[in-house]
Design a protein around this motif. Structure first.
Motif, PDB file in Angstrom:
ATOM      1  N   UNK A  12       3.708  -9.168  -2.238  1.00 34.15           N
ATOM      2  CA  UNK A  12       3.928  -8.040  -1.483  1.00 34.15           C
ATOM      3  C   UNK A  12       4.045  -7.615  -0.502  1.00 34.15           C
ATOM      4  N   UNK A  13       4.804  -7.226   0.402  1.00 32.28           N
ATOM      5  CA  UNK A  13       4.493  -6.335   1.372  1.00 32.28           C
ATOM      6  C   UNK A  13       4.855  -4.442   1.948  1.00 32.28           C
ATOM      7  N   UNK A  14       4.309  -4.578   1.307  1.00 31.48           N
ATOM      8  CA  UNK A  14       4.355  -2.413   1.295  1.00 31.48           C
ATOM      9  C   UNK A  14       3.483  -1.974   1.944  1.00 31.48           C
ATOM     10  N   UNK A  15       2.211  -2.384   1.812  1.00 30.46           N
ATOM     11  CA  UNK A  15       0.587  -1.611   2.166  1.00 30.46           C
ATOM     12  C   UNK A  15       0.610  -0.749   1.586  1.00 30.46           C
ATOM     13  N   UNK A  40       3.178  -3.269  11.830  1.00 23.50           N
ATOM     14  CA  UNK A  40       3.463  -4.896  11.623  1.00 23.50           C
ATOM     15  C   UNK A  40       3.619  -4.555  13.315  1.00 23.50           C
ATOM     16  N   UNK A  41       4.030  -3.818  14.152  1.00 22.14           N
ATOM     17  CA  UNK A  41       4.363  -4.859  15.772  1.00 22.14           C
ATOM     18  C   UNK A  41       2.718  -4.732  16.168  1.00 22.14           C
ATOM     19  N   UNK A  71      -1.680  -5.413   8.086  1.00 18.98           N
ATOM     20  CA  UNK A  71      -2.553  -4.643   8.487  1.00 18.98           C
ATOM     21  C   UNK A  71      -3.864  -4.883   8.982  1.00 18.98           C
ATOM     22  N   UNK A  72      -4.375  -4.449   7.236  1.00 24.18           N
ATOM     23  CA  UNK A  72      -5.438  -3.951   6.397  1.00 24.18           C
ATOM     24  C   UNK A  72      -6.598  -5.910   7.477  1.00 24.18           C
ATOM     25  N   UNK A 130      -8.862  -0.023   1.508  1.00 27.43           N
ATOM     26  CA  UNK A 130      -8.543   0.080   2.086  1.00 27.43           C
ATOM     27  C   UNK A 130      -6.948  -0.152   2.663  1.00 27.43           C
ATOM     28  N   UNK A 131      -5.839   1.009   2.993  1.00 25.55           N
ATOM     29  CA  UNK A 131      -4.791   0.975   2.961  1.00 25.55           C
ATOM     30  C   UNK A 131      -4.632   1.721   4.171  1.00 25.55           C
TER      31      UNK A 131
END
Length: 343
Positions: free
Chosen positions: A307-310, A176-177, A260-261, A168-169
């Motif tokens: 990582x912080x791309x999603x 992020x909020x 987020x996931x 999942x992405x």
């Protein structure tokens, strides 16, 4: 609401899988956490797991009304632009999917645009973006339930199609909020521990984001998972939570990407605790709240690469580890056979 039933994984077979691994042609425990992963995969499958050759990354996309307040450094139009980039095969997730041999599909959960049909896109749109959670509930209860149900159905249909593992992405400017507010209520954790820089806030932007989220949080004291989703959104997060439950109900592993996931997984696990056993948490991102969220779930991710791309990029990078762990159970000779020339 009616969510698919998820069977609790029976841990009683763990000793048998450990014995199987201990008999392999290697020192005891020499493959460390990969052996732990192999045992988990065997338990999920109720026997020898598949090789996971057929893997699918689902990138859930949705917009957030709260972005009008400035919670992100980027405008919401970037969500639609990145969806087009995925469909053109030119995003980081596309490159990583090709590198590890996974299919990729985009799910329109709630992009604030009318997107043209595309063979790699699933139209599951509930509405065009969530409402502004800083001033009103982001979603109605009916919208939350619709998103969860559609996510579960998408996962189960992928399994029926023959996919053996789901990753999942997500893509959603401002998500992020929403994830921070969900973590704040469901972990639970102090809000300031949950808020990070997202896609690139400077110090002033981060301070503004924190102030906006405090305002959103003061509107409601709810801690019930469905109500938290309704208050704070977003549609892609709710749909991913449904997909996790759907995959777990089909007894296949689901690869959990970043912050987020993981927030979606937190929702899924609070709704259906048995789903936790089918979640493989793939990496610890550089987003401030992610490590604390993983700790709240008492899980250790496979990777930590800043990582912080999603987009599911961290989940894709972990896929070869899952495949290797599965093949450890099936493709490695026993030490006794090696020593006695029975190869």
């Amino acid at each position: 609401m009616n969510l698919p039933a998820v069977s609790l994984i029976d841990p009683s077979g763990a000793d048998a899988f450990r014995a199987l691994l201990n008999a392999k042609a290697k020192p005891l425990g020499a493959l460390g956490r990969i052996e732990d992963l192999a045992v988990r995969l065997g338990l999920m499958a109720g026997g020898q797991p598949p090789t996971f050759d057929r893997a699918l990354l689902l990138v859930f996309a949705g917009d957030h009304g709260m972005n009008a307040e400035g919670v992100s450094a980027y405008p919401s139009a970037v969500t639609q632009a990145m969806v087009a980039t995925f469909l053109a095969g030119k995003a980081s997730a596309n490159a990583f999917a090709a590198a590890v041999g996974a299919d990729l599909r985009v799910v329109d959960a709630g992009v604030d645009a009318d997107l043209p049909p595309h063979p790699k896109m699933l139209d599951a749109k509930v509405r065009r973006g969530s409402r502004n959670a800083a001033v009103e509930p982001a979603l109605t209860q009916a919208e939350v339930e619709t998103a969860l149900g559609r996510g579960a159905a998408i996962a189960r249909e992928a399994v029926e199609e023959g996919f053996e593992i789901l990753a999942l992405g997500e893509m959603g400017i401002g998500n992020t909020a929403s994830a921070a507010l969900i973590m704040h209520r469901l972990a639970p954790a102090p809000l300031t521990d949950c808020v990070g820089r997202g896609a690139g806030h400077d110090d002033a932007g981060l301070a503004r984001k924190v102030a906006i989220l405090h305002r959103a949080a003061t509107r409601s004291a709810t801690t019930a998972p469905l109500d938290v989703l309704a208050e704070f959104g977003g549609l892609e997060i709710a749909m991913m939570a449904g997909a996790i439950i759907g995959a777990a109900s089909a007894k296949i592993p689901v690869l959990i990407d970043g912050f987020i996931v993981s927030a979606a997984a937190l929702v899924a696990i609070r709704l259906v605790p048995q789903a936790r056993g089918y979640c493989i948490f793939c990496h610890r991102s550089a987003e401030q709240g992610h490590g604390r969220l993983l700790a709240a779930l008492d899980v250790e991710p496979l990777l930590a690469l800043d990582l912080r791309l999603g987009e599911g990029t961290g989940a894709l990078l972990a896929l070869p580890l899952v495949r290797a762990a599965s093949r450890l159970l099936t493709d490695v000779a026993n030490l006794d056979d090696v020593l006695n020339g029975r190869l």
